[in-house]
Motif scaffolding. Sequence first.
Motif, PDB file in Angstrom:
ATOM      1  N   LYS A 290       0.822  -1.208   0.000  1.00  0.00           N
ATOM      2  CA  LYS A 290       0.000   0.000   0.000  1.00  0.00           C
ATOM      3  C   LYS A 290       0.857   1.259   0.000  1.00  0.00           C
ATOM      4  CE  LYS A 290      -4.126  -1.949   2.171  1.00  0.00           C
ATOM      5  NZ  LYS A 290      -5.016  -1.930   3.352  1.00  0.00           N
ATOM      6  N   PHE A 291       1.943   1.222   0.748  1.00  0.00           N
ATOM      7  CA  PHE A 291       2.844   2.379   0.781  1.00  0.00           C
ATOM      8  C   PHE A 291       3.366   2.686  -0.617  1.00  0.00           C
ATOM      9  CE2 PHE A 291       7.181   3.953   0.795  1.00  0.00           C
ATOM     10  CZ  PHE A 291       7.058   5.115   1.534  1.00  0.00           C
ATOM     11  N   PHE A 292       3.872   1.667  -1.309  1.00  0.00           N
ATOM     12  CA  PHE A 292       4.453   1.899  -2.643  1.00  0.00           C
ATOM     13  C   PHE A 292       3.374   2.209  -3.683  1.00  0.00           C
ATOM     14  CE2 PHE A 292       7.877  -0.469  -0.545  1.00  0.00           C
ATOM     15  CZ  PHE A 292       8.910   0.426  -0.746  1.00  0.00           C
ATOM     16  N   PHE A 293       2.166   1.674  -3.474  1.00  0.00           N
ATOM     17  CA  PHE A 293       1.063   2.010  -4.367  1.00  0.00           C
ATOM     18  C   PHE A 293       0.760   3.500  -4.303  1.00  0.00           C
ATOM     19  CE2 PHE A 293      -3.526   2.913  -4.564  1.00  0.00           C
ATOM     20  CZ  PHE A 293      -3.752   2.640  -5.906  1.00  0.00           C
ATOM     21  N   TYR A 294       0.641   4.037  -3.078  1.00  0.00           N
ATOM     22  CA  TYR A 294       0.349   5.465  -2.954  1.00  0.00           C
ATOM     23  C   TYR A 294       1.510   6.320  -3.434  1.00  0.00           C
ATOM     24  CZ  TYR A 294      -3.994   4.550  -0.500  1.00  0.00           C
ATOM     25  OH  TYR A 294      -5.262   4.145  -0.200  1.00  0.00           O
ATOM     26  N   LEU A 295       2.726   5.858  -3.211  1.00  0.00           N
ATOM     27  CA  LEU A 295       3.893   6.590  -3.708  1.00  0.00           C
ATOM     28  C   LEU A 295       3.848   6.692  -5.227  1.00  0.00           C
ATOM     29  CD1 LEU A 295       6.639   7.887  -2.976  1.00  0.00           C
ATOM     30  CD2 LEU A 295       7.665   5.615  -3.275  1.00  0.00           C
ATOM     31  N   PHE A 296       3.518   5.582  -5.879  1.00  0.00           N
ATOM     32  CA  PHE A 296       3.400   5.585  -7.347  1.00  0.00           C
ATOM     33  C   PHE A 296       2.235   6.461  -7.803  1.00  0.00           C
ATOM     34  CE2 PHE A 296       0.860   3.725 -10.801  1.00  0.00           C
ATOM     35  CZ  PHE A 296       1.726   3.951 -11.878  1.00  0.00           C
ATOM     36  N   LEU A 297       1.072   6.289  -7.161  1.00  0.00           N
ATOM     37  CA  LEU A 297      -0.121   6.994  -7.596  1.00  0.00           C
ATOM     38  C   LEU A 297       0.040   8.508  -7.467  1.00  0.00           C
ATOM     39  CD1 LEU A 297      -3.072   6.887  -8.556  1.00  0.00           C
ATOM     40  CD2 LEU A 297      -3.762   6.570  -6.170  1.00  0.00           C
ATOM     41  N   LEU A 298       0.588   8.946  -6.358  1.00  0.00           N
ATOM     42  CA  LEU A 298       0.714  10.383  -6.120  1.00  0.00           C
ATOM     43  C   LEU A 298       1.722  11.047  -7.051  1.00  0.00           C
ATOM     44  CD1 LEU A 298       0.537  10.293  -2.237  1.00  0.00           C
ATOM     45  CD2 LEU A 298      -1.101  11.430  -3.738  1.00  0.00           C
ATOM     46  N   ASN A 299       2.637  10.269  -7.579  1.00  0.00           N
ATOM     47  CA  ASN A 299       3.649  10.824  -8.479  1.00  0.00           C
ATOM     48  C   ASN A 299       3.371  10.518  -9.949  1.00  0.00           C
ATOM     49  OD1 ASN A 299       5.955  12.054  -6.734  1.00  0.00           O
ATOM     50  ND2 ASN A 299       5.428  10.137  -5.701  1.00  0.00           N
ATOM     51  N   SER A 300       2.189   9.992 -10.233  1.00  0.00           N
ATOM     52  CA  SER A 300       1.791   9.676 -11.607  1.00  0.00           C
ATOM     53  C   SER A 300       1.206  10.909 -12.289  1.00  0.00           C
ATOM     54  CB  SER A 300       0.744   8.554 -11.607  1.00  0.00           C
ATOM     55  OG  SER A 300       1.275   7.373 -11.062  1.00  0.00           O
ATOM     56  N   PRO A 301       1.193  10.923 -13.605  1.00  0.00           N
ATOM     57  CA  PRO A 301       0.502  11.999 -14.330  1.00  0.00           C
ATOM     58  C   PRO A 301      -0.984  12.014 -13.967  1.00  0.00           C
ATOM     59  CG  PRO A 301       1.916  10.753 -15.807  1.00  0.00           C
ATOM     60  CD  PRO A 301       1.891  10.000 -14.499  1.00  0.00           C
ATOM     61  N   VAL A 302      -1.610  13.166 -14.126  1.00  0.00           N
ATOM     62  CA  VAL A 302      -2.994  13.339 -13.707  1.00  0.00           C
ATOM     63  C   VAL A 302      -3.925  12.349 -14.387  1.00  0.00           C
ATOM     64  CG1 VAL A 302      -4.969  14.914 -13.741  1.00  0.00           C
ATOM     65  CG2 VAL A 302      -2.727  15.755 -13.071  1.00  0.00           C
ATOM     66  N   PHE A 303      -3.719  12.082 -15.682  1.00  0.00           N
ATOM     67  CA  PHE A 303      -4.648  11.183 -16.381  1.00  0.00           C
ATOM     68  C   PHE A 303      -4.575   9.765 -15.819  1.00  0.00           C
ATOM     69  CE2 PHE A 303      -0.845  10.236 -18.830  1.00  0.00           C
ATOM     70  CZ  PHE A 303      -1.009   8.919 -19.246  1.00  0.00           C
ATOM     71  N   ILE A 304      -3.393   9.344 -15.350  1.00  0.00           N
ATOM     72  CA  ILE A 304      -3.266   8.019 -14.737  1.00  0.00           C
ATOM     73  C   ILE A 304      -3.948   8.023 -13.363  1.00  0.00           C
ATOM     74  CG2 ILE A 304      -1.654   6.338 -13.761  1.00  0.00           C
ATOM     75  CD1 ILE A 304       0.253   6.985 -16.008  1.00  0.00           C
ATOM     76  N   LYS A 305      -3.742   9.105 -12.610  1.00  0.00           N
ATOM     77  CA  LYS A 305      -4.430   9.227 -11.312  1.00  0.00           C
ATOM     78  C   LYS A 305      -5.931   9.068 -11.498  1.00  0.00           C
ATOM     79  CE  LYS A 305      -1.442  12.414  -8.663  1.00  0.00           C
ATOM     80  NZ  LYS A 305      -0.410  12.788  -9.634  1.00  0.00           N
ATOM     81  N   LYS A 306      -6.488   9.824 -12.443  1.00  0.00           N
ATOM     82  CA  LYS A 306      -7.940   9.799 -12.644  1.00  0.00           C
ATOM     83  C   LYS A 306      -8.422   8.403 -13.041  1.00  0.00           C
ATOM     84  CE  LYS A 306      -8.576  14.665 -13.924  1.00  0.00           C
ATOM     85  NZ  LYS A 306      -8.990  15.610 -14.987  1.00  0.00           N
TER      86      LYS A 306
END
Length: 316
Positions: A290-306
Amino acid sequence: MVFSVIIPLYNKEEYIKRAINSVLNQTFQQFEIIIVNDGSTDRSVEKVKEIKDSRVRLINQENQGVSAARNRGIKEAKYDFIAFLDADDEWEKDYLKTIVTLIKKYPECKVFATNYKIVESNGNIRYPRINGLPKNFKEGVISSETYFEVASKSDPILCSSTVCVVKNAINKIGGFPVGVKGGEDLITWAKLMTKNKLAFNYKKHLAIFYRNTNIKNDNNSKNYRIVSYDKDIVAKELMKLYKEYQLEGLKQYIAYWFKIKINIFLRAKEYELAKKEFIFFKKYSKKNFKFFFYLFLLNSPVFIKKLIIKNLWGEL
C-alpha cells in the motif's frame, strides 16, 4: 449495579423518543437517563417531555456542541457506569444486560462494548468489518495494543452508541474534547484505550447506528476528514498519544487515518493536499504494498491518477 445513560440531543425530534424507548425497554432496568439538550431549535424537547418516567432527566444548555453535551451528562451522572447513546440511534433490548455480564466477568477493564449494526441511508443493514481479532474470538479482553491494531484495519470497534465506561476513567482523560468539529469521539476512545483494557462482546450486535440520520441532522456533520493537516485536530491528538505511549498498534492506526484522508483528497482531485498527507502517512506506515502504491499513484501523471481512482473508488 446502576447505569447513567447519557444522550446528547440536538434537533432530533424525529428520533429521540425511539432512542429513549430503546433504553426504557431494556431487560436490565437499573438506570437513569440523562438527556442533555444542546440548544435544540426544533421540537426535540417537547418529544422528551411526552415520556413520563421518573428515570428520565432533561438538562438544557446553550448550544456548545456534542462534546460539551456529553461532558455535562458525565458531570450530572449519579452512577459509576456511564453508557452513551446518540439521540438518533437505539439499543437492542439486551444491550445493558450484556454490558453487566462483561463488567462482572472482566473486572480489570474500565471500558465495555458490544458489537453493532449499521442502517444505511437506503435502509440496508450491514455489520461492521472488524479484522485482526484472535481466531474464534466471541467475547473477552482486548489490550491497548490489540485495540489499535484492529482499529487500523477495520471499521471502528467503538462508536458513540456502544460504549460504557467507568466514570473515573473518562474523567481522568478529561472527557470529550470541546471545540472539535468532528471525530471528537475517536480522540476520546483513543485516549481511553491507551490507558485501559476493553471488555468486548463481538458476537452480539446490540446497538443500531443509523447512518442517514447522523449525516443529515447532526450539527457537526461536516466531513472532518477532508480538512488539511494544519486543521486536523484528530491527527494531532493521535500523534501526541503515540509520542507518549509508543504503541505499535497506535502507529498503524495513525497511518490508517492518513490513508483514509489521502483517498478522500484523491477522489476530490485535491492532489497537492493528498501529497501533503502522504508525508505523514510515510512517517507512520510500514513500507508495504500500500505504501508503494500510494507513492506511485501520487507521483503519476494526472490522467493516470484519474483512471486508477475511477476504477478503484468511482467518482465522488
